[in-house]
Design a protein around this motif. Structure first.
Motif, PDB file in Angstrom:
ATOM      1  N   GLN A   1     -38.411  -4.376 -48.776  1.00  0.00           N
ATOM      2  CA  GLN A   1     -39.309  -5.289 -49.526  1.00  0.00           C
ATOM      3  C   GLN A   1     -39.767  -4.436 -50.745  1.00  0.00           C
ATOM      4  OE1 GLN A   1     -42.367  -6.040 -46.620  1.00  0.00           O
ATOM      5  NE2 GLN A   1     -40.942  -7.727 -45.659  1.00  0.00           N
ATOM      6  N   ASN A   2     -39.497  -3.277 -50.994  1.00  0.00           N
ATOM      7  CA  ASN A   2     -40.264  -2.485 -51.958  1.00  0.00           C
ATOM      8  C   ASN A   2     -39.575  -2.487 -53.363  1.00  0.00           C
ATOM      9  OD1 ASN A   2     -38.052  -0.797 -50.820  1.00  0.00           O
ATOM     10  ND2 ASN A   2     -38.859   0.829 -51.846  1.00  0.00           N
ATOM     11  N   ILE A   3     -38.341  -3.103 -53.420  1.00  0.00           N
ATOM     12  CA  ILE A   3     -37.367  -3.191 -54.639  1.00  0.00           C
ATOM     13  C   ILE A   3     -36.939  -4.711 -54.916  1.00  0.00           C
ATOM     14  CG2 ILE A   3     -36.803  -0.571 -54.929  1.00  0.00           C
ATOM     15  CD1 ILE A   3     -33.921  -1.628 -53.805  1.00  0.00           C
ATOM     16  N   LYS A   4     -36.453  -5.008 -56.055  1.00  0.00           N
ATOM     17  CA  LYS A   4     -35.845  -6.066 -56.248  1.00  0.00           C
ATOM     18  C   LYS A   4     -34.327  -5.872 -56.324  1.00  0.00           C
ATOM     19  CE  LYS A   4     -38.652  -7.031 -59.995  1.00  0.00           C
ATOM     20  NZ  LYS A   4     -39.171  -7.926 -61.083  1.00  0.00           N
ATOM     21  N   PHE A   5     -33.599  -6.529 -55.808  1.00  0.00           N
ATOM     22  CA  PHE A   5     -32.230  -6.424 -55.876  1.00  0.00           C
ATOM     23  C   PHE A   5     -31.347  -7.379 -55.642  1.00  0.00           C
ATOM     24  CE2 PHE A   5     -30.618  -6.771 -51.447  1.00  0.00           C
ATOM     25  CZ  PHE A   5     -31.814  -6.612 -50.757  1.00  0.00           C
ATOM     26  N   LYS A   6     -29.877  -7.488 -56.198  1.00  0.00           N
ATOM     27  CA  LYS A   6     -28.985  -8.463 -56.297  1.00  0.00           C
ATOM     28  C   LYS A   6     -27.743  -7.878 -56.083  1.00  0.00           C
ATOM     29  CE  LYS A   6     -27.788 -12.915 -56.856  1.00  0.00           C
ATOM     30  NZ  LYS A   6     -27.827 -13.934 -55.765  1.00  0.00           N
ATOM     31  N   ILE A   7     -26.958  -8.627 -54.855  1.00  0.00           N
ATOM     32  CA  ILE A   7     -25.816  -8.278 -54.750  1.00  0.00           C
ATOM     33  C   ILE A   7     -24.685  -9.186 -55.367  1.00  0.00           C
ATOM     34  CG2 ILE A   7     -23.962  -7.494 -53.063  1.00  0.00           C
ATOM     35  CD1 ILE A   7     -26.533  -6.288 -51.482  1.00  0.00           C
ATOM     36  N   ASN A   8     -23.739  -8.951 -55.975  1.00  0.00           N
ATOM     37  CA  ASN A   8     -22.538  -9.960 -56.091  1.00  0.00           C
ATOM     38  C   ASN A   8     -21.117  -9.818 -55.843  1.00  0.00           C
ATOM     39  OD1 ASN A   8     -24.571 -11.682 -58.273  1.00  0.00           O
ATOM     40  ND2 ASN A   8     -24.830  -9.335 -59.077  1.00  0.00           N
ATOM     41  N   GLU A   9     -20.580 -10.785 -55.078  1.00  0.00           N
ATOM     42  CA  GLU A   9     -19.272 -10.512 -54.989  1.00  0.00           C
ATOM     43  C   GLU A   9     -18.478 -11.272 -56.308  1.00  0.00           C
ATOM     44  OE1 GLU A   9     -17.694 -12.219 -51.345  1.00  0.00           O
ATOM     45  OE2 GLU A   9     -15.726 -12.242 -52.133  1.00  0.00           O
ATOM     46  N   CYS A  10     -17.891 -10.243 -56.860  1.00  0.00           N
ATOM     47  CA  CYS A  10     -17.166 -10.715 -58.171  1.00  0.00           C
ATOM     48  C   CYS A  10     -16.291  -9.654 -58.853  1.00  0.00           C
ATOM     49  CB  CYS A  10     -18.404 -11.021 -59.178  1.00  0.00           C
ATOM     50  SG  CYS A  10     -17.781 -10.924 -61.037  1.00  0.00           S
ATOM     51  N   ASP A  11     -15.053 -10.223 -59.539  1.00  0.00           N
ATOM     52  CA  ASP A  11     -14.147  -9.344 -60.059  1.00  0.00           C
ATOM     53  C   ASP A  11     -14.820  -8.769 -61.274  1.00  0.00           C
ATOM     54  OD1 ASP A  11     -12.095  -8.335 -61.767  1.00  0.00           O
ATOM     55  OD2 ASP A  11     -11.177 -10.149 -61.978  1.00  0.00           O
ATOM     56  N   VAL A  12     -15.127  -7.799 -61.626  1.00  0.00           N
ATOM     57  CA  VAL A  12     -16.099  -7.230 -62.914  1.00  0.00           C
ATOM     58  C   VAL A  12     -15.212  -7.090 -63.936  1.00  0.00           C
ATOM     59  CG1 VAL A  12     -17.893  -6.233 -61.669  1.00  0.00           C
ATOM     60  CG2 VAL A  12     -15.789  -4.807 -62.047  1.00  0.00           C
ATOM     61  N   ALA A  13     -13.996  -7.390 -63.966  1.00  0.00           N
ATOM     62  CA  ALA A  13     -12.907  -7.400 -65.059  1.00  0.00           C
ATOM     63  C   ALA A  13     -12.850  -8.828 -65.761  1.00  0.00           C
ATOM     64  CB  ALA A  13     -11.580  -6.837 -64.935  1.00  0.00           C
ATOM     65  N   ASN A  14     -13.579  -9.689 -64.992  1.00  0.00           N
ATOM     66  CA  ASN A  14     -13.170 -11.206 -65.383  1.00  0.00           C
ATOM     67  C   ASN A  14     -14.613 -11.478 -66.116  1.00  0.00           C
ATOM     68  OD1 ASN A  14     -13.842 -14.065 -65.300  1.00  0.00           O
ATOM     69  ND2 ASN A  14     -12.397 -14.271 -63.695  1.00  0.00           N
ATOM     70  N   GLU A  15     -14.293 -11.630 -67.336  1.00  0.00           N
ATOM     71  CA  GLU A  15     -15.183 -11.667 -68.568  1.00  0.00           C
ATOM     72  C   GLU A  15     -16.518 -12.946 -68.095  1.00  0.00           C
ATOM     73  OE1 GLU A  15     -13.763 -11.389 -72.416  1.00  0.00           O
ATOM     74  OE2 GLU A  15     -15.815 -11.344 -73.351  1.00  0.00           O
ATOM     75  N   THR A  16     -15.957 -13.821 -67.917  1.00  0.00           N
ATOM     76  CA  THR A  16     -16.589 -15.422 -67.934  1.00  0.00           C
ATOM     77  C   THR A  16     -17.467 -15.141 -66.366  1.00  0.00           C
ATOM     78  OG1 THR A  16     -14.414 -16.362 -68.689  1.00  0.00           O
ATOM     79  CG2 THR A  16     -16.657 -17.918 -67.929  1.00  0.00           C
ATOM     80  N   LEU A  17     -16.837 -14.760 -65.389  1.00  0.00           N
ATOM     81  CA  LEU A  17     -17.516 -14.661 -64.113  1.00  0.00           C
ATOM     82  C   LEU A  17     -18.827 -13.665 -64.177  1.00  0.00           C
ATOM     83  CD1 LEU A  17     -16.821 -16.513 -61.925  1.00  0.00           C
ATOM     84  CD2 LEU A  17     -15.309 -14.366 -60.756  1.00  0.00           C
TER      85      LEU A  17
END
Ligand code: SAM
Length: 257
Positions: free
Chosen positions: A94-110
């Protein structure tokens, strides 16, 4: 309140005896880094409520440090299973804001779509620290996905893809703030491939950054290697190579264009 600047290591050689196993750090992921790495960089280069962007978050080591140190977190990974694992560890946070993403980080658009959504969800404009701990080419395979950087056996292709990842993320780093890359060299076809040097060169050539540090960190405590120490010694002596005992933490500072 603890002093955030306490025990910050300003040397270029980090000899760390033991992995921090406190709290949520469980060492369940082959290829994770020790919590002391994000802990040191976060305390040195950010302040409370700043935002850390981890491009290859794996088992969430950086995220647990963000939770300990009250920093926001945005993380990416391509491995569905490890993302589910990390999410299961964060249900009580609860103490922090966070967001976890499943994604290919080399994919510019995504990547663009996901990072912009994440920043807006957290209600922040940019990150104050980017961490990148990519696979060391195909030495440890993480998933079977074609976009997984650990599927890349060719040096030129790997460095190009890594540079693309930095290109995607760089606009979201606040000016005068830091990018930390954790990387090691590899041994292929009977010779050392100085992967860390190639990656360093690619970042320097393609981005407006100042190199602030090349830190060498020991990997003495590696469990597998310790158990097999004698076998490694025997093999190395029979041949002519040296056993890797270190990896690098490269620290870059973003400069205005
Ligand atoms: C060396 S591990 C990072 C470990 C992490 N620092 C930790 O402490 O657990 C590299 C990670 O990169 C992820 N990865 C590989 N290719 C990727 C890609 N194209 N996009 C996003 N993540 C990727 C792998 O799934 C793996 O979890």
């Amino acid at each position: 309140m603890t002093n955030e600047r306490e025990n910050i290591n300003v040397d270029s050689l980090w000899l760390i005896d033991e992995r921090d196993k406190s709290g949520k750090h469980a060492n369940v992921y082959h290829g994770n880094f020790i919590p002391q790495i994000p802990n040191q960089l976060i305390r040195r280069y950010t302040k409370e409520n700043d935002t850390i962007l981890d491009l290859f978050m794996g088992s969430g080591t950086t995220l647990y440090e963000c939770e300990n140190l009250n920093r926001n977190f945005i993380g990416f990974d391509i491995n569905t299973e490890i993302i589910d694992y990390v999410k299961s560890k964060m249900t009580d946070t609860q103490n922090i804001k966070f967001k976890i993403n499943e994604c290919d980080v080399a994919n510019e658009t995504l990547f663009k779509e996901k990072i912009e959504n994440s920043l807006s969800e957290l209600d922040v404009e940019k990150a104050q620290l980017i961490l990148a701990h990519p696979p060391y080419m195909d030495i440890v395979k993480f998933t079977e996905k074609a976009e997984d950087l650990s599927q890349i056996a060719d040096l030129t292709t790997f460095v190009k893809q890594f540079a693309q990842v930095v290109k995607n993320a760089f606009p979201y780093l606040e000016n005068k703030k830091y990018l930390g890359v954790v990387i090691a060299d590899v041994y292929k076809k009977s010779e050392v491939v100085p992967l860390a040097f190639y990656v360093l060169d690619a970042v320097k050539r393609n981005f407006n950054v100042k190199l602030k540090g090349i830190i060498i960190k020991n990997i003495e405590g590696n469990r597998g290697k310790l158990r097999q120490k004698n076998i490694w010694q025997y093999r190395a002596l029979k041949s002519d190579y040296f056993i890797f005992k270190h990896e690098y933490i490269l620290v870059f500072k973003k400069e205005e264009r």
